[in-house]
Design a protein around this motif. Structure first.
Motif, PDB file in Angstrom:
ATOM      1  N   GLU A   1      -3.789   8.679  -5.000  1.00 57.88           N
ATOM      2  CA  GLU A   1      -5.074   7.973  -4.985  1.00 57.88           C
ATOM      3  C   GLU A   1      -6.073   8.714  -5.886  1.00 57.88           C
ATOM      4  O   GLU A   1      -6.146   9.943  -5.850  1.00 57.88           O
TER       5      GLU A   1
ATOM      6  N   GLU B   1       0.854  -1.183   0.000  1.00 59.88           N
ATOM      7  CA  GLU B   1       0.000   0.000   0.000  1.00 59.88           C
ATOM      8  C   GLU B   1       0.893   1.236   0.000  1.00 59.88           C
ATOM      9  O   GLU B   1       1.965   1.226   0.607  1.00 59.88           O
ATOM     10  N   ALA B   2       0.454   2.283  -0.697  1.00 56.02           N
ATOM     11  CA  ALA B   2       1.257   3.501  -0.695  1.00 56.02           C
ATOM     12  C   ALA B   2       0.349   4.711  -0.804  1.00 56.02           C
ATOM     13  O   ALA B   2      -0.831   4.616  -1.157  1.00 56.02           O
ATOM     14  N   ARG B   3       0.922   5.868  -0.471  1.00 62.17           N
ATOM     15  CA  ARG B   3       0.172   7.123  -0.529  1.00 62.17           C
ATOM     16  C   ARG B   3       0.432   7.812  -1.867  1.00 62.17           C
ATOM     17  O   ARG B   3      -0.435   8.439  -2.438  1.00 62.17           O
TER      18      ARG B   3
ATOM     19  N   LEU C   1       5.976   6.531  -1.678  1.00 62.23           N
ATOM     20  CA  LEU C   1       5.778   7.187  -0.380  1.00 62.23           C
ATOM     21  C   LEU C   1       4.660   6.494   0.384  1.00 62.23           C
ATOM     22  O   LEU C   1       3.545   6.356  -0.117  1.00 62.23           O
ATOM     23  N   ARG C   2       5.007   6.078   1.582  1.00 61.49           N
ATOM     24  CA  ARG C   2       4.008   5.445   2.443  1.00 61.49           C
ATOM     25  C   ARG C   2       3.856   6.338   3.665  1.00 61.49           C
ATOM     26  O   ARG C   2       4.484   7.381   3.763  1.00 61.49           O
ATOM     27  N   ASP C   3       3.035   5.941   4.627  1.00 59.45           N
ATOM     28  CA  ASP C   3       2.869   6.768   5.825  1.00 59.45           C
ATOM     29  C   ASP C   3       4.136   6.708   6.650  1.00 59.45           C
ATOM     30  O   ASP C   3       4.470   5.666   7.208  1.00 59.45           O
ATOM     31  N   GLY C   4       4.854   7.849   6.688  1.00 61.01           N
ATOM     32  CA  GLY C   4       6.069   7.936   7.503  1.00 61.01           C
ATOM     33  C   GLY C   4       7.228   7.113   6.984  1.00 61.01           C
ATOM     34  O   GLY C   4       8.197   6.881   7.691  1.00 61.01           O
ATOM     35  N   GLU C   5       7.154   6.678   5.740  1.00 65.80           N
ATOM     36  CA  GLU C   5       8.232   5.846   5.212  1.00 65.80           C
ATOM     37  C   GLU C   5       8.332   6.084   3.715  1.00 65.80           C
ATOM     38  O   GLU C   5       7.345   6.408   3.063  1.00 65.80           O
ATOM     39  N   GLU C   6       9.531   5.916   3.177  1.00 66.21           N
ATOM     40  CA  GLU C   6       9.685   6.098   1.750  1.00 66.21           C
ATOM     41  C   GLU C   6      10.524   4.935   1.198  1.00 66.21           C
ATOM     42  O   GLU C   6      11.580   4.628   1.739  1.00 66.21           O
TER      43      GLU C   6
END
Lengths: 296, 128
Positions: B33, B16-18, B50-55
Protein backbone atom coordinates in the motif's frame (compact mmCIF):
# COMPACT_ATOMS: atom_id res chain seq x y z
CA UNK A 1 -52.42 -42.01 -55.57
CA UNK A 2 -52.45 -39.36 -58.29
CA UNK A 3 -49.24 -37.90 -59.64
CA UNK A 4 -50.09 -34.35 -58.53
CA UNK A 5 -50.70 -35.41 -54.93
CA UNK A 6 -47.49 -37.41 -54.83
CA UNK A 7 -45.43 -34.47 -56.09
CA UNK A 8 -46.94 -32.06 -53.57
CA UNK A 9 -46.43 -34.44 -50.65
CA UNK A 10 -42.81 -34.94 -51.63
CA UNK A 11 -42.28 -31.18 -51.63
CA UNK A 12 -43.89 -30.87 -48.19
CA UNK A 13 -41.48 -33.45 -46.79
CA UNK A 14 -38.49 -31.72 -48.34
CA UNK A 15 -39.52 -28.29 -47.03
CA UNK A 16 -40.11 -29.77 -43.57
CA UNK A 17 -36.66 -31.30 -43.42
CA UNK A 18 -35.07 -28.02 -44.55
CA UNK A 19 -37.08 -26.29 -41.84
CA UNK A 20 -35.64 -28.62 -39.21
CA UNK A 21 -32.13 -27.66 -40.30
CA UNK A 22 -32.79 -23.91 -40.37
CA UNK A 23 -34.47 -24.06 -36.96
CA UNK A 24 -31.48 -25.94 -35.50
CA UNK A 25 -29.10 -23.38 -37.01
CA UNK A 26 -31.22 -20.56 -35.60
CA UNK A 27 -30.99 -22.04 -32.09
CA UNK A 28 -27.25 -22.70 -32.35
CA UNK A 29 -26.61 -19.14 -33.56
CA UNK A 30 -28.74 -17.76 -30.71
CA UNK A 31 -26.67 -19.56 -28.08
CA UNK A 32 -23.43 -18.47 -29.78
CA UNK A 33 -24.47 -14.80 -29.72
CA UNK A 34 -24.64 -15.04 -25.96
CA UNK A 35 -21.23 -16.71 -25.71
CA UNK A 36 -19.68 -14.20 -28.10
CA UNK A 37 -21.14 -11.33 -26.08
CA UNK A 38 -19.66 -12.79 -22.90
CA UNK A 39 -16.27 -12.96 -24.58
CA UNK A 40 -16.56 -9.32 -25.68
CA UNK A 41 -17.33 -8.43 -22.06
CA UNK A 42 -14.49 -10.57 -20.71
CA UNK A 43 -11.98 -8.84 -23.00
CA UNK A 44 -12.99 -5.34 -21.89
CA UNK A 45 -11.12 -5.03 -18.53
CA UNK A 46 -7.75 -5.78 -20.14
CA UNK A 47 -8.30 -3.20 -22.89
CA UNK A 48 -9.26 -0.58 -20.31
CA UNK A 49 -6.31 -1.25 -18.03
CA UNK A 50 -3.91 -1.26 -20.98
CA UNK A 51 -5.21 2.14 -22.09
CA UNK A 52 -4.74 3.45 -18.52
CA UNK A 53 -1.13 2.25 -18.49
CA UNK A 54 -0.45 3.98 -21.82
CA UNK A 55 -2.04 7.18 -20.56
CA UNK A 56 0.37 7.07 -17.62
CA UNK A 57 3.37 6.74 -19.91
CA UNK A 58 2.08 9.60 -22.05
CA UNK A 59 1.57 11.79 -19.00
CA UNK A 60 4.98 11.05 -17.53
CA UNK A 61 6.95 11.57 -20.70
CA UNK A 62 4.98 14.64 -21.80
CA UNK A 63 4.58 13.48 -25.36
CA UNK A 64 4.80 10.01 -26.78
CA UNK A 65 7.32 9.30 -29.47
CA UNK A 66 7.15 5.99 -31.19
CA UNK A 67 7.16 4.80 -34.82
CA UNK A 68 3.67 3.33 -34.35
CA UNK A 69 2.36 6.79 -33.42
CA UNK A 70 3.91 8.66 -36.32
CA UNK A 71 1.78 9.98 -39.15
CA UNK A 72 3.56 9.47 -42.47
CA UNK A 73 3.58 12.74 -44.41
CA UNK A 74 2.76 11.20 -47.79
CA UNK A 75 1.15 7.80 -47.42
CA UNK A 76 1.46 5.72 -50.58
CA UNK A 77 0.07 2.35 -49.56
CA UNK A 78 -2.89 1.91 -47.23
CA UNK A 79 -3.64 -1.47 -45.66
CA UNK A 80 -7.26 -2.56 -45.30
CA UNK A 81 -8.07 -5.59 -43.14
CA UNK A 82 -11.54 -6.95 -43.89
CA UNK A 83 -13.14 -9.23 -41.30
CA UNK A 84 -15.73 -11.62 -42.76
CA UNK A 85 -17.19 -15.01 -41.83
CA UNK A 86 -16.05 -18.51 -42.80
CA UNK A 87 -19.55 -19.74 -43.58
CA UNK A 88 -22.47 -18.20 -45.41
CA UNK A 89 -26.13 -18.41 -44.43
CA UNK A 90 -25.79 -15.20 -42.48
CA UNK A 91 -28.00 -12.89 -44.52
CA UNK A 92 -26.31 -9.71 -45.65
CA UNK A 93 -23.55 -9.90 -43.01
CA UNK A 94 -20.64 -10.39 -45.43
CA UNK A 95 -22.15 -8.24 -48.18
CA UNK A 96 -22.33 -5.26 -45.79
CA UNK A 97 -18.72 -5.58 -44.67
CA UNK A 98 -17.46 -6.09 -48.21
CA UNK A 99 -19.42 -3.12 -49.53
CA UNK A 100 -17.94 -0.87 -46.84
CA UNK A 101 -14.47 -2.25 -47.63
CA UNK A 102 -14.92 -1.43 -51.32
CA UNK A 103 -16.07 2.10 -50.41
CA UNK A 104 -13.03 2.55 -48.20
CA UNK A 105 -10.69 1.31 -50.93
CA UNK A 106 -12.31 3.70 -53.40
CA UNK A 107 -11.68 6.61 -51.05
CA UNK A 108 -8.09 5.40 -50.55
CA UNK A 109 -7.62 5.47 -54.34
CA UNK A 110 -9.24 8.91 -54.48
CA UNK A 111 -6.53 10.13 -52.09
CA UNK A 112 -3.99 8.87 -54.61
CA UNK A 113 -2.93 5.87 -52.51
CA UNK A 114 -2.81 2.20 -53.31
CA UNK A 115 -4.97 -0.07 -51.15
CA UNK A 116 -3.34 -3.24 -49.79
CA UNK A 117 -5.90 -5.88 -48.87
CA UNK A 118 -5.82 -8.28 -45.91
CA UNK A 119 -8.77 -10.57 -45.20
CA UNK A 120 -9.99 -12.92 -42.50
CA UNK A 121 -12.81 -15.41 -43.09
CA UNK A 122 -13.27 -17.71 -46.08
CA UNK A 123 -16.07 -15.59 -47.54
CA UNK A 124 -13.93 -12.47 -47.76
CA UNK A 125 -10.91 -14.39 -49.03
CA UNK A 126 -12.86 -15.98 -51.89
CA UNK A 127 -14.57 -12.66 -52.68
CA UNK A 128 -11.22 -10.97 -53.28
CA UNK A 129 -9.67 -13.99 -55.01
CA UNK A 130 -12.61 -14.12 -57.44
CA UNK A 131 -12.08 -10.48 -58.30
CA UNK A 132 -8.36 -10.98 -58.76
CA UNK A 133 -7.47 -8.71 -55.83
CA UNK A 134 -4.11 -9.83 -54.41
CA UNK A 135 -4.20 -10.47 -50.65
CA UNK A 136 -1.24 -9.30 -48.57
CA UNK A 137 -2.46 -11.56 -45.76
CA UNK A 138 -5.32 -13.97 -45.20
CA UNK A 139 -6.51 -15.92 -42.16
CA UNK A 140 -9.50 -18.23 -41.77
CA UNK A 141 -11.05 -21.02 -39.74
CA UNK A 142 -12.03 -19.12 -36.59
CA UNK A 143 -14.63 -16.49 -37.51
CA UNK A 144 -17.32 -17.78 -35.12
CA UNK A 145 -15.07 -18.23 -32.08
CA UNK A 146 -11.88 -16.23 -32.70
CA UNK A 147 -9.07 -17.25 -30.33
CA UNK A 148 -6.72 -14.62 -28.92
CA UNK A 149 -3.83 -16.42 -30.72
CA UNK A 150 -5.35 -15.42 -34.07
CA UNK A 151 -5.44 -11.76 -33.01
CA UNK A 152 -1.77 -11.95 -31.99
CA UNK A 153 -0.79 -13.42 -35.35
CA UNK A 154 -2.79 -10.89 -37.36
CA UNK A 155 -1.77 -7.95 -35.17
CA UNK A 156 1.94 -8.79 -35.35
CA UNK A 157 1.78 -9.09 -39.11
CA UNK A 158 0.05 -5.72 -39.52
CA UNK A 159 2.52 -4.06 -37.17
CA UNK A 160 5.48 -5.59 -39.01
CA UNK A 161 4.15 -4.50 -42.41
CA UNK A 162 3.60 -0.99 -41.05
CA UNK A 163 6.94 -0.75 -39.26
CA UNK A 164 8.87 -2.01 -42.30
CA UNK A 165 7.13 0.46 -44.59
CA UNK A 166 5.12 -1.98 -46.69
CA UNK A 167 2.06 0.00 -45.67
CA UNK A 168 1.78 3.58 -44.38
CA UNK A 169 -1.63 3.26 -42.73
CA UNK A 170 -3.73 0.35 -41.55
CA UNK A 171 -7.52 0.37 -41.49
CA UNK A 172 -9.83 -2.37 -40.30
CA UNK A 173 -13.34 -3.05 -41.60
CA UNK A 174 -15.42 -5.16 -39.20
CA UNK A 175 -18.97 -5.42 -37.91
CA UNK A 176 -19.77 -3.57 -34.72
CA UNK A 177 -22.16 -5.49 -32.46
CA UNK A 178 -24.47 -2.83 -30.99
CA UNK A 179 -27.18 -5.26 -29.85
CA UNK A 180 -28.73 -8.57 -30.91
CA UNK A 181 -30.87 -6.52 -33.34
CA UNK A 182 -28.37 -3.95 -34.63
CA UNK A 183 -24.97 -4.63 -36.13
CA UNK A 184 -23.12 -2.08 -38.25
CA UNK A 185 -20.26 -2.56 -40.66
CA UNK A 186 -17.63 -0.12 -39.37
CA UNK A 187 -14.19 0.99 -40.44
CA UNK A 188 -11.46 2.29 -38.15
CA UNK A 189 -7.85 3.30 -38.53
CA UNK A 190 -5.61 1.12 -36.33
CA UNK A 191 -2.21 2.39 -37.47
CA UNK A 192 -0.63 4.77 -36.90
CA UNK A 193 -2.21 4.92 -33.46
CA UNK A 194 -3.82 8.29 -33.04
CA UNK A 195 -2.25 10.08 -30.04
CA UNK A 196 -5.70 11.28 -28.93
CA UNK A 197 -6.55 7.66 -28.15
CA UNK A 198 -3.93 7.49 -25.42
CA UNK A 199 -3.64 11.06 -24.19
CA UNK A 200 -5.34 12.09 -21.01
CA UNK A 201 -4.35 15.66 -20.16
CA UNK A 202 -6.60 16.02 -17.14
CA UNK A 203 -4.17 14.64 -14.59
CA UNK A 204 -0.71 16.07 -14.03
CA UNK A 205 2.52 14.05 -14.11
CA UNK A 206 3.51 12.36 -10.91
CA UNK A 207 6.75 13.59 -9.28
CA UNK A 208 8.28 10.18 -8.71
CA UNK A 209 7.44 7.54 -11.22
CA UNK A 210 9.36 4.36 -11.90
CA UNK A 211 9.72 2.60 -15.21
CA UNK A 212 11.47 -0.74 -15.49
CA UNK A 213 13.02 -0.81 -18.05
CA UNK A 214 12.83 2.76 -19.46
CA UNK A 215 9.65 4.34 -20.82
CA UNK A 216 10.61 3.81 -24.46
CA UNK A 217 11.22 0.06 -23.95
CA UNK A 218 7.89 -0.19 -22.12
CA UNK A 219 6.21 1.60 -25.01
CA UNK A 220 7.81 -0.86 -27.44
CA UNK A 221 5.76 -3.55 -25.74
CA UNK A 222 2.64 -1.60 -24.83
CA UNK A 223 1.81 -0.17 -28.25
CA UNK A 224 1.91 -3.44 -30.24
CA UNK A 225 -0.10 -5.02 -27.44
CA UNK A 226 -2.63 -2.20 -27.81
CA UNK A 227 -2.99 -2.88 -31.54
CA UNK A 228 -3.37 -6.64 -30.95
CA UNK A 229 -6.03 -5.98 -28.33
CA UNK A 230 -7.94 -3.83 -30.82
CA UNK A 231 -7.70 -6.53 -33.49
CA UNK A 232 -8.99 -9.05 -30.94
CA UNK A 233 -11.92 -6.77 -30.03
CA UNK A 234 -12.78 -6.35 -33.74
CA UNK A 235 -12.72 -10.14 -34.24
CA UNK A 236 -14.96 -10.70 -31.21
CA UNK A 237 -17.43 -7.99 -32.22
CA UNK A 238 -17.58 -9.47 -35.71
CA UNK A 239 -18.14 -12.99 -34.35
CA UNK A 240 -21.08 -11.79 -32.23
CA UNK A 241 -22.47 -9.92 -35.25
CA UNK A 242 -22.04 -12.93 -37.52
CA UNK A 243 -24.05 -15.11 -35.18
CA UNK A 244 -26.73 -12.44 -34.77
CA UNK A 245 -27.01 -12.12 -38.55
CA UNK A 246 -27.15 -15.89 -38.95
CA UNK A 247 -29.85 -16.23 -36.30
CA UNK A 248 -31.95 -13.61 -38.06
CA UNK A 249 -31.44 -15.18 -41.49
CA UNK A 250 -32.28 -18.65 -40.20
CA UNK A 251 -35.35 -17.39 -38.36
CA UNK A 252 -36.61 -15.82 -41.59
CA UNK A 253 -35.90 -19.07 -43.46
CA UNK A 254 -37.78 -21.12 -40.84
CA UNK A 255 -40.75 -18.73 -40.96
CA UNK A 256 -40.83 -18.90 -44.75
CA UNK A 257 -40.67 -22.69 -44.68
CA UNK A 258 -43.59 -22.79 -42.25
CA UNK A 259 -45.62 -20.57 -44.58
CA UNK A 260 -44.68 -22.74 -47.55
CA UNK A 261 -45.76 -25.92 -45.73
CA UNK A 262 -49.16 -24.30 -45.08
CA UNK A 263 -49.64 -23.44 -48.76
CA UNK A 264 -48.46 -26.86 -49.92
CA UNK A 265 -50.70 -28.64 -47.43
CA UNK A 266 -53.69 -26.76 -48.85
CA UNK A 267 -52.62 -27.79 -52.35
CA UNK A 268 -52.23 -31.41 -51.25
CA UNK A 269 -55.68 -31.40 -49.66
CA UNK A 270 -57.21 -29.98 -52.80
CA UNK A 271 -55.42 -32.57 -54.95
CA UNK A 272 -56.66 -35.33 -52.66
CA UNK A 273 -60.20 -33.94 -52.75
CA UNK A 274 -60.07 -33.75 -56.56
CA UNK A 275 -59.01 -37.40 -56.67
CA UNK A 276 -61.85 -38.45 -54.39
CA UNK A 277 -64.38 -36.44 -56.38
CA UNK A 278 -63.12 -38.05 -59.55
CA UNK A 279 -63.45 -41.53 -58.02
CA UNK A 280 -66.98 -40.85 -56.79
CA UNK A 281 -67.97 -39.56 -60.21
CA UNK A 282 -66.51 -42.72 -61.75
CA UNK A 283 -68.48 -44.90 -59.35
CA UNK A 284 -71.69 -42.91 -59.80
CA UNK A 285 -71.23 -42.97 -63.58
CA UNK A 286 -70.55 -46.73 -63.52
CA UNK A 287 -73.58 -47.41 -61.28
CA UNK A 288 -75.83 -45.35 -63.51
CA UNK A 289 -74.56 -47.17 -66.58
CA UNK A 290 -75.28 -50.51 -64.89
CA UNK A 291 -78.75 -49.35 -63.73
CA UNK A 292 -79.74 -48.15 -67.19
CA UNK A 293 -78.42 -51.40 -68.69
CA UNK A 294 -80.60 -53.44 -66.26
CA UNK A 295 -83.72 -51.40 -67.12
CA UNK A 296 -83.44 -52.20 -70.77
CA UNK B 1 -4.95 -1.99 -1.95
CA UNK B 2 -6.93 -3.01 -4.99
CA UNK B 3 -5.53 -5.71 -7.27
CA UNK B 4 -6.63 -6.61 -10.79
CA UNK B 5 -5.07 -9.49 -12.70
CA UNK B 6 -6.28 -9.52 -16.29
CA UNK B 7 -5.49 -11.18 -19.61
CA UNK B 8 -6.89 -10.20 -23.02
CA UNK B 9 -9.36 -13.07 -22.71
CA UNK B 10 -10.56 -12.74 -19.13
CA UNK B 11 -10.32 -11.25 -15.67
CA UNK B 12 -8.24 -13.75 -13.71
CA UNK B 13 -8.43 -12.30 -10.22
CA UNK B 14 -9.82 -9.11 -8.67
CA UNK B 15 -9.78 -8.23 -5.00
CA UNK B 16 -8.23 -6.51 -2.00
CA UNK B 17 -4.71 -7.44 -0.98
CA UNK B 18 -1.98 -6.48 1.46
CA UNK B 19 0.98 -7.15 -0.79
CA UNK B 20 1.79 -8.31 -4.30
CA UNK B 21 5.03 -10.11 -5.17
CA UNK B 22 5.98 -10.36 -8.84
CA UNK B 23 9.02 -11.01 -10.98
CA UNK B 24 10.02 -8.04 -13.12
CA UNK B 25 12.63 -7.98 -15.86
CA UNK B 26 15.05 -6.31 -13.44
CA UNK B 27 14.29 -8.55 -10.47
CA UNK B 28 11.70 -9.47 -7.91
CA UNK B 29 9.33 -6.78 -6.65
CA UNK B 30 7.07 -6.48 -3.64
CA UNK B 31 4.29 -3.92 -3.79
CA UNK B 32 2.69 -2.60 -0.61
CA UNK B 33 0.00 0.00 0.00
CA UNK B 34 1.29 3.49 -0.85
CA UNK B 35 3.94 2.39 -3.33
CA UNK B 36 5.04 5.07 -5.80
CA UNK B 37 3.52 4.83 -9.30
CA UNK B 38 5.29 2.17 -11.27
CA UNK B 39 5.18 0.47 -14.63
CA UNK B 40 7.27 -2.68 -14.88
CA UNK B 41 7.66 -5.36 -17.49
CA UNK B 42 7.25 -8.82 -16.05
CA UNK B 43 8.94 -12.07 -16.96
CA UNK B 44 7.28 -15.47 -17.10
CA UNK B 45 6.98 -16.49 -13.48
CA UNK B 46 4.97 -16.62 -10.28
CA UNK B 47 2.74 -13.84 -9.02
CA UNK B 48 1.83 -13.94 -5.35
CA UNK B 49 -1.00 -11.98 -3.83
CA UNK B 50 -0.91 -11.78 -0.03
CA UNK B 51 -4.17 -11.12 1.73
CA UNK B 52 -5.03 -11.25 5.43
CA UNK B 53 -4.30 -14.84 6.44
CA UNK B 54 -4.43 -16.05 2.87
CA UNK B 55 -2.15 -16.19 -0.12
CA UNK B 56 -3.23 -16.41 -3.76
CA UNK B 57 -0.71 -18.12 -6.01
CA UNK B 58 -0.73 -17.62 -9.73
CA UNK B 59 1.58 -17.59 -12.69
CA UNK B 60 1.83 -14.89 -15.37
CA UNK B 61 3.39 -15.26 -18.81
CA UNK B 62 5.10 -11.87 -18.94
CA UNK B 63 3.18 -8.63 -19.44
CA UNK B 64 3.15 -5.59 -17.19
CA UNK B 65 2.60 -4.58 -13.62
CA UNK B 66 1.15 -1.12 -13.22
CA UNK B 67 0.89 0.63 -9.87
CA UNK B 68 -1.18 3.79 -9.68
CA UNK B 69 -3.00 5.66 -6.98
CA UNK B 70 -6.04 7.84 -6.95
CA UNK B 71 -7.48 9.52 -3.88
CA UNK B 72 -5.05 7.74 -1.63
CA UNK B 73 -6.00 4.25 -2.80
CA UNK B 74 -3.16 2.22 -4.27
CA UNK B 75 -4.08 0.09 -7.20
CA UNK B 76 -2.10 -2.72 -8.80
CA UNK B 77 -2.99 -3.83 -12.33
CA UNK B 78 -1.29 -6.92 -13.71
CA UNK B 79 -1.71 -7.21 -17.47
CA UNK B 80 -0.47 -10.53 -18.77
CA UNK B 81 -0.86 -12.15 -22.21
CA UNK B 82 -1.95 -15.25 -20.31
CA UNK B 83 -2.11 -16.25 -16.66
CA UNK B 84 -3.43 -18.99 -14.43
CA UNK B 85 -4.33 -19.36 -10.78
CA UNK B 86 -2.64 -22.28 -9.01
CA UNK B 87 -6.03 -23.99 -8.68
CA UNK B 88 -6.51 -23.89 -12.47
CA UNK B 89 -3.25 -25.65 -13.29
CA UNK B 90 -3.34 -29.25 -14.47
CA UNK B 91 0.09 -30.48 -13.33
CA UNK B 92 -0.08 -33.75 -15.28
CA UNK B 93 -0.85 -31.93 -18.51
CA UNK B 94 1.95 -29.42 -17.94
CA UNK B 95 4.41 -32.28 -17.25
CA UNK B 96 3.47 -33.94 -20.54
CA UNK B 97 3.89 -30.60 -22.26
CA UNK B 98 7.36 -30.16 -20.76
CA UNK B 99 8.44 -33.61 -22.01
CA UNK B 100 7.05 -32.82 -25.46
CA UNK B 101 8.81 -29.43 -25.64
CA UNK B 102 12.11 -30.77 -24.36
CA UNK B 103 12.01 -33.41 -27.09
CA UNK B 104 11.45 -30.65 -29.63
CA UNK B 105 14.41 -28.66 -28.31
CA UNK B 106 16.87 -31.57 -28.43
CA UNK B 107 17.90 -31.24 -32.05
CA UNK B 108 17.14 -27.61 -32.80
CA UNK B 109 16.95 -24.27 -31.13
CA UNK B 110 13.39 -23.04 -31.23
CA UNK B 111 12.62 -19.72 -29.52
CA UNK B 112 8.90 -20.35 -29.41
CA UNK B 113 9.33 -23.79 -27.86
CA UNK B 114 11.66 -22.28 -25.25
CA UNK B 115 9.06 -19.69 -24.28
CA UNK B 116 6.39 -22.38 -24.07
CA UNK B 117 8.72 -24.51 -21.96
CA UNK B 118 9.31 -21.61 -19.56
CA UNK B 119 5.54 -21.17 -19.20
CA UNK B 120 4.97 -24.86 -18.48
CA UNK B 121 7.88 -24.99 -15.99
CA UNK B 122 6.59 -21.91 -14.16
CA UNK B 123 3.23 -23.66 -13.77
CA UNK B 124 4.67 -26.92 -12.49
CA UNK B 125 7.03 -25.12 -10.11
CA UNK B 126 4.15 -23.17 -8.65
CA UNK B 127 2.42 -26.39 -7.65
CA UNK B 128 5.59 -28.18 -6.52
Amino acid sequence: MGAKLRVVRRRIRSVQSTMKITRAMELIAASRILKAQQRVEAARPYAELLTRAMEDVARQTGALFHPLLEERPEPARVGVLVITSDRGLAGSYNANVLRLAEDLMDSVRARGCEPVTYATGKKGISYFRFRGVPLAGSWSGFSEVPPYRAAVEIGRRLIADFAEGRIDEQHVVYTDFRSAFTQRATSKRFLPISPTEVRDVRRRPHAEYLFEPGPSEILDELLPQYVITKVYAALLESAASENAARRRAMKAATDNAEELVKVLTRQANRARQDEITLEIMDIVGGAEALASAAEE
Amino acid sequence: MEVHVVTPEREVWVGEARMVVARGVLGELGILEGHVPLLVRLTIGPLRILRDGEEVFSVVDGGFLHVSSSEGVTRVDVLAPSAALASEIDVERERRRIAELEARLVDKDDVEAQTELAKALARVNLRA
